[in-house]
Design a protein around this motif. Structure first.
Motif, PDB file in Angstrom:
ATOM      1  N   THR A  93       0.820  -1.218   0.000  1.00 50.70           N
ATOM      2  CA  THR A  93       0.000   0.000   0.000  1.00 50.70           C
ATOM      3  C   THR A  93       0.852   1.265   0.000  1.00 50.70           C
ATOM      4  O   THR A  93       0.381   2.326  -0.392  1.00 50.70           O
ATOM      5  N   GLN A  94       2.100   1.180   0.422  1.00 47.19           N
ATOM      6  CA  GLN A  94       2.975   2.350   0.479  1.00 47.19           C
ATOM      7  C   GLN A  94       3.772   2.547  -0.803  1.00 47.19           C
ATOM      8  O   GLN A  94       4.347   3.611  -1.011  1.00 47.19           O
ATOM      9  N   VAL A  95       3.824   1.545  -1.654  1.00 48.09           N
ATOM     10  CA  VAL A  95       4.589   1.650  -2.888  1.00 48.09           C
ATOM     11  C   VAL A  95       3.806   2.512  -3.872  1.00 48.09           C
ATOM     12  O   VAL A  95       2.645   2.266  -4.156  1.00 48.09           O
ATOM     13  N   ASP A  96       4.462   3.552  -4.365  1.00 47.11           N
ATOM     14  CA  ASP A  96       3.863   4.464  -5.328  1.00 47.11           C
ATOM     15  C   ASP A  96       4.708   4.412  -6.601  1.00 47.11           C
ATOM     16  O   ASP A  96       5.725   5.088  -6.713  1.00 47.11           O
ATOM     17  N   THR A  97       4.286   3.602  -7.557  1.00 50.97           N
ATOM     18  CA  THR A  97       5.067   3.381  -8.770  1.00 50.97           C
ATOM     19  C   THR A  97       5.211   4.666  -9.576  1.00 50.97           C
ATOM     20  O   THR A  97       6.270   4.931 -10.146  1.00 50.97           O
ATOM     21  N   GLU A  98       4.160   5.481  -9.610  1.00 50.71           N
ATOM     22  CA  GLU A  98       4.216   6.728 -10.375  1.00 50.71           C
ATOM     23  C   GLU A  98       5.262   7.680  -9.792  1.00 50.71           C
ATOM     24  O   GLU A  98       6.028   8.302 -10.517  1.00 50.71           O
ATOM     25  N   ARG A  99       5.290   7.780  -8.477  1.00 54.48           N
ATOM     26  CA  ARG A  99       6.288   8.630  -7.829  1.00 54.48           C
ATOM     27  C   ARG A  99       7.688   8.064  -8.033  1.00 54.48           C
ATOM     28  O   ARG A  99       8.646   8.805  -8.244  1.00 54.48           O
ATOM     29  N   GLY A 100       7.824   6.743  -7.936  1.00 56.69           N
ATOM     30  CA  GLY A 100       9.113   6.105  -8.197  1.00 56.69           C
ATOM     31  C   GLY A 100       9.603   6.389  -9.610  1.00 56.69           C
ATOM     32  O   GLY A 100      10.788   6.623  -9.829  1.00 56.69           O
TER      33      GLY A 100
END
Length: 193
Positions: A93-100
């Motif tokens: 839930t904390q992984v933000d692929t777009e931000r990465g």
């Protein structure tokens, strides 16, 4: 008569105030501490500076505010240990692929390429050479090895610990693993032979 007296007093006061003004001397300072700085003695003789006039080192073992120590050394042994044992503290839930992706494009894409194929703008212009693709079978990237490399740097790549905070580093690690899987980088050396 009283009004004439008041007018006369007012005129005398105004004339005396105007006559006291001289352009050759500075005006009165009502709050001089706003115009003249107070000279603090940085290394004055106090209990804090018992050994003389010198800055003091922080206490041994102290950690700067906002800093989290990284438990792996900047050595090959530390790299191998991080490669085999370090895992991401972020859950799904904390992984933000777009931000990465945004962070990767800013800091990594210039060399590694936006697809992770090792064909960034600097490589295409031959400013730096030898940036391998993420699907290179001999690399065997893991979560720990990527994070360790971002934290300390490796070979010609410098550290990005000052540019990315801990959470942003983990977002970039997740995105690098995504690029690796898109390139088919899950195969090992044995699979490619």
């Amino acid at each position: 008569m009283k009004s004439l007296f008041k007018i006369t007093v007012l005129i005398v006061v105004l004339v005396s105030v105007v006559s006291c003004k001289k352009d050759t001397r500075p005006n009165y300072q009502f709050m001089p501490n706003m115009y003249e700085p107070v000279g603090y003695e940085t290394y004055s003789e106090s209990n804090a500076f018992k050994n003389g006039y010198e800055a003091q080192l922080p206490a041994e073992g102290s950690i700067p505010r906002g800093f989290k120590p990284f438990d792996f050394d900047s050595t090959n042994e530390g790299y191998e240990l991080a490669k085999s044992t370090l895992t991401s503290p972020l859950d799904s839930t904390q992984v933000d692929t777009e931000r990465g992706k945004i962070l990767y494009d800013i800091y990594c894409g210039i060399c590694h390429g936006n697809k992770g194929d090792g064909q960034g703008n600097l490589v295409k212009r031959e400013k730096i050479l030898g940036v391998p693709s993420y699907d290179d079978a001999g690399r065997m990237l893991t979560v720990g090895s990527i994070y360790h490399t971002i934290y300390y740097g490796k070979n010609a790549m410098g550290s990005y610990a000052n540019q990315l905070n801990e959470e942003e580093r983990w977002q970039v690690v997740d995105y690098v693993l995504k690029l690796k899987s898109e390139l088919g980088g899950n195969k090992t050396v044995k699979d490619s032979i």
